[in-house]
Every structure is written in C-alpha cells, then in structure tokens.
Design a protein around this motif. Structure first.
Motif, short mmCIF file in Angstrom:
data_model
loop_
_atom_site.label_atom_id
_atom_site.label_comp_id
_atom_site.label_asym_id
_atom_site.label_seq_id
_atom_site.Cartn_x
_atom_site.Cartn_y
_atom_site.Cartn_z
N ARG A 129 0.89 -1.26 0.00
CA ARG A 129 -0.08 -0.18 0.01
C ARG A 129 0.82 1.30 -0.13
O ARG A 129 0.95 2.09 0.98
N CYS B 125 2.38 4.47 -2.76
CA CYS B 125 1.81 5.57 -3.79
C CYS B 125 2.12 4.73 -5.16
O CYS B 125 1.27 4.99 -5.97
N THR C 42 2.10 1.91 -6.00
CA THR C 42 1.00 0.67 -6.43
C THR C 42 -0.53 1.52 -6.31
O THR C 42 -1.28 0.75 -6.49
N CYS C 43 -0.54 2.59 -6.23
CA CYS C 43 -1.76 3.45 -6.22
C CYS C 43 -2.39 3.70 -7.58
O CYS C 43 -1.60 4.44 -8.29
N GLU C 44 -3.69 3.37 -7.42
CA GLU C 44 -4.55 4.27 -8.81
C GLU C 44 -4.50 5.57 -9.18
O GLU C 44 -4.12 6.11 -10.01
N HIS C 45 -4.28 6.17 -7.93
CA HIS C 45 -4.24 7.86 -7.71
C HIS C 45 -2.77 8.51 -7.92
O HIS C 45 -2.82 9.73 -7.94
N TRP C 46 -1.86 7.48 -8.18
CA TRP C 46 -0.55 8.32 -8.12
C TRP C 46 -0.21 8.80 -9.34
O TRP C 46 -0.34 7.76 -10.41
N CYS D 285 -0.54 13.29 -6.37
CA CYS D 285 -1.34 12.69 -5.83
C CYS D 285 -2.84 13.14 -6.66
O CYS D 285 -3.09 14.29 -6.53
N ALA E 148 -5.97 11.56 -6.14
CA ALA E 148 -7.04 11.01 -5.70
C ALA E 148 -8.41 12.13 -5.86
O ALA E 148 -8.13 13.23 -5.55
N SER F 3 2.59 6.60 1.42
CA SER F 3 1.19 6.16 1.50
C SER F 3 0.47 6.91 2.34
O SER F 3 0.67 7.95 2.85
N TRP G 294 -5.77 4.93 -0.56
CA TRP G 294 -4.94 4.06 -1.53
C TRP G 294 -5.99 3.13 -2.06
O TRP G 294 -6.90 2.65 -1.35
N TRP H 37 -3.76 -0.05 -8.28
CA TRP H 37 -3.72 0.14 -9.65
C TRP H 37 -4.47 -0.85 -10.67
O TRP H 37 -4.28 -2.02 -10.37
#
Length: 106
Positions: free
Chosen positions: A26, A28, A30-34, A58, A60, A75, A79, A82
C-alpha cells in the motif's frame, strides 16, 4: 510487513536497475491515484518505478494529500490498487522458492 498497512515494500536499492514494489504494498507507486511514472510486470507481480522518479502528484478525488507531490514509497488512507493488478486473484504474495533439502534421502 507493515503492521499498520498490512503490506510490504520491496525496494531494490542494492540491485542495479529501478526499484520495484510488490503489487499489494500500500504505497503510492501501487496506487491508482499516483501520477508518477511506473510500469507493471504482471508475471512477477511487481511495479517498477524509474530511479529518477522523484515524485508523482496525488490525483485522488478526495483526501488530505490531493495535488501533493508524493514519493513512490509514501502512503495514505485513500490508497486504491492500480488498475492493471485489480483482476489478479492469485496468492497474496508471489511464490517463494523452496530451499533444497540439506539431507536428501539416499
């Protein structure tokens, strides 16, 4: 493993090449919003971030860090995994090699 987030991060700083992140960490990267530069490796269940990538914005839709420059290993509480990895339903972590038996039967 992070006791708070339940994920693990695998930086390959001692290995030549870009750092890699286990896809369920968890962070950034691996995050959809990064908004940073990254590539997925579905075979190895890893996300790779170029070493020169200092941060990504970010993106988000809500949260305390919207618009902030975020490092790949940071993080937050909004989160979301992705998209390239959302359909994966295998084990929670990549399989580990089995060490050889030190005393094989004769």
């Amino acid at each position: 493993m992070s006791p708070i987030l339940g994920g693990s991060i695998q930086l390959e700083s001692d290995v030549p090449g870009p750092p890699g992140f286990f896809f369920r960490a968890r962070r950034c990267a691996t995050c959809e919003h990064w908004g940073g530069t990254r590539t997925e490796d579905l075979a190895k269940l890893r996300i790779t971030v170029p070493r020169r990538q200092a941060s990504g914005e970010c993106l988000a839709p809500k949260g305390p860090l919207v618009g902030a420059p975020m490092l790949p290993d940071m993080s937050c509480e909004v989160w979301v995994l992705w998209t390239p990895f959302r359909s994966y339903d295998g084990p929670a972590s990549p399989p580990r090699p089995v060490p050889p038996d030190p005393d094989p039967p004769a």
